[in-house]
Each structure stands twice: as structure tokens, then as C-alpha cells.
Design an enzyme around this catalytic site. Structure first.
Site, PDB file in Angstrom:
ATOM      1  N   LYS A  88       5.880  -9.787  28.194  1.00  0.00           N
ATOM      2  CA  LYS A  88       4.972  -8.644  28.408  1.00  0.00           C
ATOM      3  C   LYS A  88       5.694  -7.517  29.137  1.00  0.00           C
ATOM      4  CE  LYS A  88       0.596 -11.193  28.510  1.00  0.00           C
ATOM      5  NZ  LYS A  88      -0.567 -11.559  29.325  1.00  0.00           N
ATOM      6  N   LYS A 132      -3.812 -11.050  20.734  1.00  0.00           N
ATOM      7  CA  LYS A 132      -4.709  -9.898  20.873  1.00  0.00           C
ATOM      8  C   LYS A 132      -3.919  -8.608  21.023  1.00  0.00           C
ATOM      9  CE  LYS A 132      -7.805 -12.561  23.715  1.00  0.00           C
ATOM     10  NZ  LYS A 132      -7.931 -12.828  25.133  1.00  0.00           N
ATOM     11  N   LYS A 160       3.279 -15.584  17.156  1.00  0.00           N
ATOM     12  CA  LYS A 160       1.965 -16.101  17.546  1.00  0.00           C
ATOM     13  C   LYS A 160       0.837 -15.103  17.253  1.00  0.00           C
ATOM     14  CE  LYS A 160       1.012 -15.938  21.926  1.00  0.00           C
ATOM     15  NZ  LYS A 160       0.965 -16.021  23.377  1.00  0.00           N
TER      16      LYS A 160
HETATM   17  P1  TYM Z   1      -5.578 -15.792  26.913  1.00  0.00           P
HETATM   18  O1  TYM Z   1      -6.831 -15.003  26.884  1.00  0.00           O
HETATM   19  O2  TYM Z   1      -4.293 -15.123  26.582  1.00  0.00           O
HETATM   20  O3  TYM Z   1      -5.705 -17.048  25.944  1.00  0.00           O
HETATM   21  C1  TYM Z   1      -6.825 -17.893  26.022  1.00  0.00           C
HETATM   22  C2  TYM Z   1      -6.544 -19.254  25.402  1.00  0.00           C
HETATM   23  O4  TYM Z   1      -6.199 -19.130  24.013  1.00  0.00           O
HETATM   24  C3  TYM Z   1      -4.967 -19.803  23.768  1.00  0.00           C
HETATM   25  N1  TYM Z   1      -4.247 -19.072  22.715  1.00  0.00           N
HETATM   26  C4  TYM Z   1      -3.782 -19.634  21.597  1.00  0.00           C
HETATM   27  N2  TYM Z   1      -3.829 -20.893  21.152  1.00  0.00           N
HETATM   28  C5  TYM Z   1      -3.261 -21.140  19.932  1.00  0.00           C
HETATM   29  N3  TYM Z   1      -2.673 -20.193  19.168  1.00  0.00           N
HETATM   30  C6  TYM Z   1      -2.601 -18.910  19.584  1.00  0.00           C
HETATM   31  N4  TYM Z   1      -2.033 -17.976  18.836  1.00  0.00           N
HETATM   32  C7  TYM Z   1      -3.177 -18.582  20.860  1.00  0.00           C
HETATM   33  N5  TYM Z   1      -3.302 -17.429  21.575  1.00  0.00           N
HETATM   34  C8  TYM Z   1      -3.962 -17.743  22.709  1.00  0.00           C
HETATM   35  C9  TYM Z   1      -4.225 -19.758  25.099  1.00  0.00           C
HETATM   36  O5  TYM Z   1      -3.256 -20.775  25.173  1.00  0.00           O
HETATM   37  C10 TYM Z   1      -5.361 -19.962  26.076  1.00  0.00           C
HETATM   38  O6  TYM Z   1      -5.673 -21.340  26.203  1.00  0.00           O
HETATM   39  N6  TYM Z   1      -3.609 -17.465  30.993  1.00  0.00           N
HETATM   40  C11 TYM Z   1      -4.751 -17.872  30.167  1.00  0.00           C
HETATM   41  C12 TYM Z   1      -6.056 -17.514  30.824  1.00  0.00           C
HETATM   42  C13 TYM Z   1      -6.333 -18.256  32.093  1.00  0.00           C
HETATM   43  C14 TYM Z   1      -6.519 -19.649  32.238  1.00  0.00           C
HETATM   44  C15 TYM Z   1      -6.793 -19.861  33.627  1.00  0.00           C
HETATM   45  C16 TYM Z   1      -6.510 -20.711  31.343  1.00  0.00           C
HETATM   46  C17 TYM Z   1      -6.448 -17.711  33.334  1.00  0.00           C
HETATM   47  N7  TYM Z   1      -6.744 -18.678  34.280  1.00  0.00           N
HETATM   48  C18 TYM Z   1      -7.028 -21.164  34.122  1.00  0.00           C
HETATM   49  C19 TYM Z   1      -6.744 -21.986  31.857  1.00  0.00           C
HETATM   50  C20 TYM Z   1      -7.008 -22.198  33.229  1.00  0.00           C
HETATM   51  C21 TYM Z   1      -4.591 -17.241  28.802  1.00  0.00           C
HETATM   52  O7  TYM Z   1      -3.662 -17.506  28.134  1.00  0.00           O
HETATM   53  O8  TYM Z   1      -5.543 -16.406  28.363  1.00  0.00           O
END
Ligand code: TYM
Length: 342
Positions: A113, A208, A205
Site C-alpha cells: 500500500k 477493493k 488478488k
Molecule cells: P479487508 O476489508 O481488507 O478484508 C476483509 C476480509 O476479506 C478477506 N479478503 C479476501 N479473501 C480471499 N480473497 C480475496 N481476494 C480477499 N480480499 C480480502 C481478507 O483476508 C479479510 O479476511 N485487516 C482486515 C480487517 C481487520 C480484521 C481485524 C480481520 C481488522 N481487524 C481483526 C480480522 C480480525 C482486512 O483484511 O480487511
């Protein structure tokens, strides 16, 4: 015996996509039967990159409504907004002060990022994984269901809990044995769906932040748009869909998506589509995607017709979450030696 605890979250940055669903939220649903489940909308994480204040509240409500539409049941799970429980920010500060800077500098997501943002990178972006550790550790989570891309952040949360808090600050019981301050969590990364790739490039991947909307299917895309995006998805000149051929990442990804969306095993999907040309396969995949998302979209509309209902769920969630979080925070404050509040 209390049930093992689960915590996870998604950032309210734009519409959630198939990766978020298949890699994370869909797996949360089943855990509600066997675990004590906490799901938060991580709005504090959403501001670690430049954000639009006019959209944040609305996107937070949308994300919460999508959790509910995907099958998170507020009777069985605690659904809440991260910023509504101030213990998250406070624990993040305490953990900041024991986390080595170089642990954060080597995080892959930070590096990826940061490259995109040049000299605009905020301290918050670097600190993102510490806030995430606070989210998890506050609830004594046993299990954290996430996609593959979060593995390194989970390892960091474990290291902070184990090496930086428990090893240094655990109080001792009468026999001189340390009483752990924080529970060390385990990641739950299911193989299927853990890494959904983009539609326009099978080797990157689904995300968003990809500026090309056509690279992802959002959970709220109408059927015509889903069909159009799949029709335009990148293919290759080879006939027949197959798994595991490194020369054919798009075939692997789209066949995997088909299996997950149609509710078939990988073997079944391979057999069915092994000899199919892309022109036959794509409409089949589009139909599977539309049908899989139809009930989610219907339930979403129902929840959104009554915004007060979503807000009520979040209010209850806040109260339940804050009770648990405050208790843990107090344990950490004590272990670190702060003067107790009177
Ligand atoms: P975020 O919003 O980026 O992603 C949310 C969840 O979606 C999964 N994910 C995917 N899984 C498979 N293929 C993909 N292309 C893909 N893109 C996203 C991510 O692995 C995630 O599980 N950092 C976290 C948010 C967070 C969090 C936490 C998660 C903040 N605090 C505590 C667990 C526990 C995240 O990636 O958000």
C-alpha cells in the site's frame, strides 16, 4: 465449558466483493453454531488510507447490513462498529509501545500500500496491524477467520500477545507460575476461497482498491453487471477448464469460483468443465454467481429498508462488545502497572 471465541472484521471501504465473502464472511456464518462470535466493521482501519468523510458512515452501515444479509445472526453473534468501542484505540496505543518498529516495516500489505501512496503514507497505515491485533486480543479470541492475505497480520498479533505482553508482563500466581495476560489467537484460513483472484488478471488478488471495477464482482452488483463482468473476464487460448496449471491462473481462479458459487466440490467442477470451452463455461459461471448472490441481495434490501433495525443491532453489539473489551483492557492496564482508576 464456555464456547471458544471468534473475532473477525471487514473494512467499510466501498462495496464488499466475492473475495471478502468467500475468503471471510461466508466462513463466519458456520462458526456461529459452535463458537461465541464477534464481528466488527473496522471503520478505524478504513481511515488509514485517504477516505471520504461523506461516505464513511454510510459505508459502515452498508457493511454491517451485508454481514446480516450474508447470514450473520444478531441473536447469536455480536455485531458492532470498531470505533464505537473506544477500548480498541486504547489497547492499540498500549501495544504500540511494546511493538518493535521493524516488525511493522516488514509487513507485506504495508509495503504494497505504501508504494502506491508515495510520501502520503500515514503513521496509521504503518500501525494498521497493531490496531488489528488490539481488535483480536481485546476479545480473547481463540480463532480468527480471514483470507490468506491476513496471515502475516495474524502472526504479528500472536507475537505481540506472546512475546511482548505475556512474556514480559504476566503476573504470577501463588506457585510462581505466570498467568497469561492475553490469549494467543489462531488464524482460521480455509483453503477454498482463501485467495480469490481478480477477473482481469488471474495472478493478482481481487481487491477493493483496484481502480478497474471490472476486476471484481461486488456483492451488490445487479445480475446484468455480474454477467457482463464475467463475459469480459480474462481468458486464455486453451480449451477446457483445469486447476493447478501455473500457466493458466485464470482457468484455476474461475473454475475455483464456479465450484464455490455452485456449491460443488473441486473434483465435480473439474469433471463438469474439464472439456468445456470458455464460451460455454462463462455463462454457467455467471449464472452460478447470480444465483449465489440473489438471496444475499434480497436480504440486504430488507435490512436496508429499515436502517433503524441495523442501527439497533449495532447498538446492542456495542454494549456487549464494550463489556468484554473493557475487562481485557483493564487486565492489560494492570499488568503494565498503571494507577487504577477510582
Ligand atoms: P479487508 O476489508 O481488507 O478484508 C476483509 C476480509 O476479506 C478477506 N479478503 C479476501 N479473501 C480471499 N480473497 C480475496 N481476494 C480477499 N480480499 C480480502 C481478507 O483476508 C479479510 O479476511 N485487516 C482486515 C480487517 C481487520 C480484521 C481485524 C480481520 C481488522 N481487524 C481483526 C480480522 C480480525 C482486512 O483484511 O480487511
Amino acid at each position: 465449558m464456555p464456547r471458544p471465541r471468534v473475532l473477525s472484521g471487514v473494512q467499510p471501504t466501498g462495496a464488499l466483493h466475492l473475495g471478502n465473502w468467500l475468503g471471510a464472511i461466508r466462513n463466519w456464518v458456520a462458526l456461529q453454531d459452535s463458537h461465541d462470535t464477534y464481528f466488527c466493521v473496522v471503520d478505524l482501519h478504513a481511515i488509514t488510507v485517504p477516505h471520504d468523510p461523506a461516505r464513511l458512515a454510510e459505508d459502515t452501515l452498508t457493511t454491517a447490513a451485508l454481514y446480516l444479509a450474508c447470514g450473520i445472526d444478531p441473536q447469536r453473534s455480536t455485531v458492532f462498529v470498531q470505533s464505537h468501542v473506544s477500548a480498541h484505540s486504547e489497547l492499540a496505543w498500549l501495544l504500540n509501545c511494546v511493538t518493535p518498529l521493524n516488525w511493522l516495516e516488514r509487513m507485506i500489505q504495508f509495503k504494497e500500500k505504501a508504494i502506491k501512496q508515495g510520501d502520503q503514507v500515514s503513521v496509521g497505515l504503518l500501525d494498521y496491524p497493531v490496531l488489528m491485533a488490539a481488535d483480536i486480543l481485546l476479545y480473547d479470541a481463540d480463532l480468527v477467520p480471514v483470507g490468506e492475505d491476513q496471515k502475516q497480520h495474524l502472526e504479528l498479533a500472536r507475537d505481540i500477545a506472546q512475546q511482548r505482553i505475556n512474556a514480559r508482563f504476566a503476573p504470577r500466581d501463588a506457585a510462581g507460575e505466570p498467568i497469561p495476560v492475553l490469549k494467543v489467537p489462531e488464524p482460521l484460513i480455509l483453503k477454498d476461497g482463501a485467495r480469490v483472484m481478480g477477473l482481469t488478471d488471474g495472478s493478482s488478488k481481487m481487491s477493493k482498491s483496484d481502480p478497474n471495477e471490472g476486476s471484481r464482482i461486488s456483492l451488490l452488483d445487479p445480475p446484468e453487471l455480474i454477467t457482463k463482468k464475467i463475459k469480459r473476464a480474462k481468458t486464455d487460448p486453451t480449451m477446457g477448464l483445469e486447476f493447478g496449471n501455473p500457466e493458466r491462473p485464470e482457468a484455476d481462479n474461475l473454475l475455483g469460483l464456479y465450484a464455490l458459487l455452485a456449491g460443488k466440490s473441486r473434483e465435480q467442477a473439474s469433471q463438469e468443465c474439464g472439456a468445456m470451452g470458455w464460451g460455454t463455461f462463462k455463462p454457467l459461471l455467471a449464472e452460478a454467481a447470480v444465483e449465489a448472490l440473489r438471496p444475499v441481495q434480497e436480504r440486504y434490501q430488507q435490512w436496508r429498508q429499515d436502517p433503524g433495525a441495523v442501527e439497533a443491532v449495532l447498538r446492542d453489539g456495542q454494549a456487549q462488545a464494550a463489556t468484554v473489551a473493557e475487562e481485557t483492557l483493564d487486565r492489560v492496564r494492570q499488568a503494565l502497572g498503571f494507577l487504577p482508576r477510582s
